[in-house]
Design a protein around this motif. Structure first.
Motif, mmCIF file in Angstrom:
data_model
loop_
_atom_site.group_PDB
_atom_site.id
_atom_site.type_symbol
_atom_site.label_atom_id
_atom_site.label_comp_id
_atom_site.label_asym_id
_atom_site.label_seq_id
_atom_site.Cartn_x
_atom_site.Cartn_y
_atom_site.Cartn_z
ATOM 1 N N TRP A 1 -7.692 1.075 -5.727
ATOM 2 C CA TRP A 1 -7.331 2.431 -5.358
ATOM 3 C C TRP A 1 -8.555 3.244 -5.000
ATOM 4 O O TRP A 1 -9.677 2.875 -5.304
ATOM 5 N N HIS B 1 0.825 -1.205 0.000
ATOM 6 C CA HIS B 1 0.000 0.000 0.000
ATOM 7 C C HIS B 1 0.861 1.258 0.000
ATOM 8 O O HIS B 1 1.944 1.267 0.589
ATOM 9 N N ASN C 1 -9.716 7.605 -4.437
ATOM 10 C CA ASN C 1 -9.339 8.995 -4.629
ATOM 11 C C ASN C 1 -10.380 9.892 -3.980
ATOM 12 O O ASN C 1 -11.572 9.725 -4.192
ATOM 13 N N SER D 1 0.211 5.921 -0.492
ATOM 14 C CA SER D 1 -0.710 7.025 -0.769
ATOM 15 C C SER D 1 0.104 8.218 -1.259
ATOM 16 O O SER D 1 1.290 8.340 -0.956
ATOM 17 N N GLU E 1 -4.963 6.747 -2.810
ATOM 18 C CA GLU E 1 -4.497 5.585 -2.051
ATOM 19 C C GLU E 1 -4.488 4.388 -2.971
ATOM 20 O O GLU E 1 -5.456 4.156 -3.706
ATOM 21 N N ILE E 2 -3.390 3.630 -2.939
ATOM 22 C CA ILE E 2 -3.213 2.493 -3.845
ATOM 23 C C ILE E 2 -2.829 1.253 -3.053
ATOM 24 O O ILE E 2 -1.978 1.306 -2.163
#
Length: 96
Positions: free
Chosen positions: A58, A27, A60, A29, A66-67
């Motif tokens: 993800w 993770h 947004n 961001s 955030e991924i």
């Protein structure tokens, strides 16, 4: 694709600043100046994801992105996730 061990994942994360491992995924961001900049980066990542046939989870909100990356077929993190993470880093900061 072979699922990586937690030790292998932690070792590879040393090369990716700002990325963490939790819940069978890696993770990160990012924060951008505004929504337009965030969306522009998301669009560039989307084209790369299509090219690699590996799509991030993800989210947004305005200027935040955030991924999370994991390989669902392997039920965890694989080399494929690190390849995508590296590509994302190059998109967000080409000077890396």
């Amino acid at each position: 694709m072979k699922k990586l061990s937690e030790d292998e994942i932690q070792n590879k994360l040393k090369d990716l600043e700002g990325w963490t491992y939790a819940k069978k995924a890696i993770h990160t961001s990012f924060q951008f100046e505004n929504f337009k900049e965030a969306f522009t980066v998301m669009t560039r990542i989307a084209f790369e994801a299509e090219a690699q046939q590996h799509h991030p989870n993800w989210g947004n909100v305005y200027n935040q992105l955030e991924i999370s990356l994991s390989t669902h077929d392997a039920d965890g993190v694989t080399e494929k996730d690190f390849k995508m993470a590296s590509a994302i880093e190059q998109i967000v900061d080409p000077s890396n």
